[in-house]
Design a protein around this motif. Structure first.
Motif, PDB file in Angstrom:
ATOM      1  N   ARG A  60       0.813  -1.295  -0.015  1.00  0.00           N
ATOM      2  CA  ARG A  60      -0.038   0.086   0.065  1.00  0.00           C
ATOM      3  C   ARG A  60       0.826   1.225   0.088  1.00  0.00           C
ATOM      4  NH1 ARG A  60      -4.583  -2.010   4.438  1.00  0.00           N
ATOM      5  NH2 ARG A  60      -5.192  -3.615   3.050  1.00  0.00           N
ATOM      6  N   GLU A  61       1.940   1.261   0.741  1.00  0.00           N
ATOM      7  CA  GLU A  61       2.831   2.309   0.627  1.00  0.00           C
ATOM      8  C   GLU A  61       3.234   2.796  -0.636  1.00  0.00           C
ATOM      9  OE1 GLU A  61       7.146   3.434   2.575  1.00  0.00           O
ATOM     10  OE2 GLU A  61       5.764   2.393   3.691  1.00  0.00           O
ATOM     11  N   LEU A  62       3.782   1.682  -1.458  1.00  0.00           N
ATOM     12  CA  LEU A  62       4.187   2.025  -2.561  1.00  0.00           C
ATOM     13  C   LEU A  62       3.105   2.453  -3.742  1.00  0.00           C
ATOM     14  CD1 LEU A  62       6.290   1.979  -4.919  1.00  0.00           C
ATOM     15  CD2 LEU A  62       5.948  -0.547  -5.257  1.00  0.00           C
ATOM     16  N   ARG A  63       2.120   1.867  -3.685  1.00  0.00           N
ATOM     17  CA  ARG A  63       0.970   2.204  -4.216  1.00  0.00           C
ATOM     18  C   ARG A  63       0.572   3.749  -4.122  1.00  0.00           C
ATOM     19  NH1 ARG A  63      -3.380  -0.413  -2.176  1.00  0.00           N
ATOM     20  NH2 ARG A  63      -3.944   1.307  -0.589  1.00  0.00           N
ATOM     21  N   LYS A  64       0.651   4.205  -2.927  1.00  0.00           N
ATOM     22  CA  LYS A  64       0.317   5.659  -2.446  1.00  0.00           C
ATOM     23  C   LYS A  64       1.388   6.731  -3.085  1.00  0.00           C
ATOM     24  CE  LYS A  64      -0.042   8.907   1.381  1.00  0.00           C
ATOM     25  NZ  LYS A  64      -0.265   9.002   3.000  1.00  0.00           N
ATOM     26  N   LYS A  65       2.965   6.029  -2.997  1.00  0.00           N
ATOM     27  CA  LYS A  65       3.909   6.733  -3.571  1.00  0.00           C
ATOM     28  C   LYS A  65       3.797   7.002  -5.162  1.00  0.00           C
ATOM     29  CE  LYS A  65       7.803   5.129  -0.590  1.00  0.00           C
ATOM     30  NZ  LYS A  65       9.029   4.499  -0.486  1.00  0.00           N
ATOM     31  N   LEU A  66       3.518   5.907  -5.876  1.00  0.00           N
ATOM     32  CA  LEU A  66       3.456   6.048  -7.230  1.00  0.00           C
ATOM     33  C   LEU A  66       2.227   6.960  -7.631  1.00  0.00           C
ATOM     34  CD1 LEU A  66       3.545   2.297  -7.968  1.00  0.00           C
ATOM     35  CD2 LEU A  66       4.999   3.976  -8.708  1.00  0.00           C
ATOM     36  N   GLN A  67       1.148   6.819  -6.870  1.00  0.00           N
ATOM     37  CA  GLN A  67      -0.104   7.815  -7.063  1.00  0.00           C
ATOM     38  C   GLN A  67       0.403   9.219  -7.113  1.00  0.00           C
ATOM     39  OE1 GLN A  67      -3.555   7.148  -4.575  1.00  0.00           O
ATOM     40  NE2 GLN A  67      -4.523   9.214  -5.307  1.00  0.00           N
ATOM     41  N   GLU A  68       1.181   9.498  -5.826  1.00  0.00           N
ATOM     42  CA  GLU A  68       1.335  10.988  -5.588  1.00  0.00           C
ATOM     43  C   GLU A  68       2.621  11.289  -6.939  1.00  0.00           C
ATOM     44  OE1 GLU A  68       2.957  10.881  -1.849  1.00  0.00           O
ATOM     45  OE2 GLU A  68       1.264  10.744  -0.856  1.00  0.00           O
ATOM     46  N   VAL A  69       3.507  10.298  -7.177  1.00  0.00           N
ATOM     47  CA  VAL A  69       4.616  10.900  -8.146  1.00  0.00           C
ATOM     48  C   VAL A  69       3.893  11.266  -9.562  1.00  0.00           C
ATOM     49  CG1 VAL A  69       6.776   9.994  -9.197  1.00  0.00           C
ATOM     50  CG2 VAL A  69       6.454  10.047  -6.520  1.00  0.00           C
ATOM     51  N   ILE A  70       3.149  10.074  -9.883  1.00  0.00           N
ATOM     52  CA  ILE A  70       2.684  10.259 -11.117  1.00  0.00           C
ATOM     53  C   ILE A  70       1.776  11.439 -11.380  1.00  0.00           C
ATOM     54  CG2 ILE A  70       1.090   9.259 -13.105  1.00  0.00           C
ATOM     55  CD1 ILE A  70       2.226   6.340 -11.844  1.00  0.00           C
ATOM     56  N   ILE A  71       1.093  11.756 -10.459  1.00  0.00           N
ATOM     57  CA  ILE A  71       0.183  12.920 -10.518  1.00  0.00           C
ATOM     58  C   ILE A  71       0.845  14.222 -10.456  1.00  0.00           C
ATOM     59  CG2 ILE A  71      -1.562  14.215  -9.476  1.00  0.00           C
ATOM     60  CD1 ILE A  71      -3.084  11.462  -8.799  1.00  0.00           C
ATOM     61  N   ASN A  72       1.951  14.406  -9.632  1.00  0.00           N
ATOM     62  CA  ASN A  72       2.712  15.392  -9.312  1.00  0.00           C
ATOM     63  C   ASN A  72       3.429  15.701 -10.536  1.00  0.00           C
ATOM     64  OD1 ASN A  72       1.558  15.964  -6.913  1.00  0.00           O
ATOM     65  ND2 ASN A  72       3.143  15.131  -5.529  1.00  0.00           N
ATOM     66  N   LYS A  73       4.071  14.672 -11.212  1.00  0.00           N
ATOM     67  CA  LYS A  73       5.043  14.780 -12.059  1.00  0.00           C
ATOM     68  C   LYS A  73       4.312  15.186 -13.543  1.00  0.00           C
ATOM     69  CE  LYS A  73       9.265  12.369 -11.009  1.00  0.00           C
ATOM     70  NZ  LYS A  73      10.292  13.464 -11.235  1.00  0.00           N
ATOM     71  N   SER A  74       3.278  14.760 -13.607  1.00  0.00           N
ATOM     72  CA  SER A  74       2.318  15.113 -14.707  1.00  0.00           C
ATOM     73  C   SER A  74       1.726  16.470 -14.554  1.00  0.00           C
ATOM     74  CB  SER A  74       1.043  14.165 -14.817  1.00  0.00           C
ATOM     75  OG  SER A  74       1.548  12.912 -15.078  1.00  0.00           O
ATOM     76  N   ASN A  75       1.559  17.040 -13.598  1.00  0.00           N
ATOM     77  CA  ASN A  75       1.141  18.227 -13.404  1.00  0.00           C
ATOM     78  C   ASN A  75       2.271  19.336 -13.400  1.00  0.00           C
ATOM     79  OD1 ASN A  75      -1.422  17.742 -12.712  1.00  0.00           O
ATOM     80  ND2 ASN A  75      -1.162  17.578 -10.636  1.00  0.00           N
ATOM     81  N   VAL A  76       3.428  18.673 -13.086  1.00  0.00           N
ATOM     82  CA  VAL A  76       4.778  19.703 -13.145  1.00  0.00           C
ATOM     83  C   VAL A  76       5.052  19.778 -14.767  1.00  0.00           C
ATOM     84  CG1 VAL A  76       7.169  19.596 -12.923  1.00  0.00           C
ATOM     85  CG2 VAL A  76       5.975  19.097 -11.044  1.00  0.00           C
ATOM     86  N   ALA A  77       4.856  18.761 -15.549  1.00  0.00           N
ATOM     87  CA  ALA A  77       5.163  18.915 -16.966  1.00  0.00           C
ATOM     88  C   ALA A  77       4.071  19.990 -17.592  1.00  0.00           C
ATOM     89  CB  ALA A  77       4.912  17.542 -17.728  1.00  0.00           C
TER      90      ALA A  77
END
Length: 166
Positions: free
Chosen positions: A24-41
């Motif tokens: 679950r911890e990895l799932r949460k990290k992945l969610q945050e990182v993908i959304i954040n990195k997509s928004n940064v782009a």
């Protein structure tokens, strides 16, 4: 004809549900990182941001697999060559399974309907299998008539991906 087969891929990034044993911890990290990195782009006017999967994992792995719904325990064992004593992949779920030195180290179950994440491999593949040397992905948010989707494409083939999307 499209070169890329669109599939639900890395939907684990936007999960709300998990099965027992799923990381679950990895799932949460992945969610945050993908959304954040997509928004940064988007903010920077770029087509995509880069994500190195190994930067957000805190365990050893040398490859990972993505399994679609309904893949049986037996099929997972046959595909990986490693005895899988976990469950079948349930309906509406995808599984990301990490392997290190021919041992399953972690897995993440996810429901891609909770967040529209799609993956695009570099070419046609029967089974999604990626090695650690291929863990650099372009991540981005795309809009279409159905709303928005997050996408991940291996960085080495992002140019071809965008050329084929035109």
């Amino acid at each position: 004809m499209k070169i890329f087969k669109t599939i639900n891929f890395l939907g684990f990034a936007c999960l709300l549900f998990s099965c027992s044993g799923s990381n679950r911890e990895l799932r949460k990290k992945l969610q945050e990182v993908i959304i954040n990195k997509s928004n940064v782009a988007i903010t920077n006017g770029e087509k995509y941001s880069l994500l190195r999967l190994s930067d957000i994992t805190d365990f050893d792995w040398d490859k990972f697999y993505i399994f679609e719904e309904y893949v049986s325990k037996k099929n997972i064992t046959e595909i990986t060559g490693i005895e899988w004593d976990g469950t079948d992949v349930p309906s509406g779920t995808r599984r990301m399974l990490f392997v290190y030195n021919n041992k399953i180290t972690q897995y993440v179950d996810f429901d891609p309907s909770e967040c529209p994440v799609f993956g695009f491999p570099c070419g046609k593949m029967e089974q999604f299998e990626f090695t650690k040397r291929e863990d650099l992905f372009a991540v981005f948010k795309r809009s279409d008539k159905n709303g928005y989707r997050y996408a991940m494409v291996p960085e080495r083939c992002i140019k071809t991906f965008f050329e084929n999307m035109q």
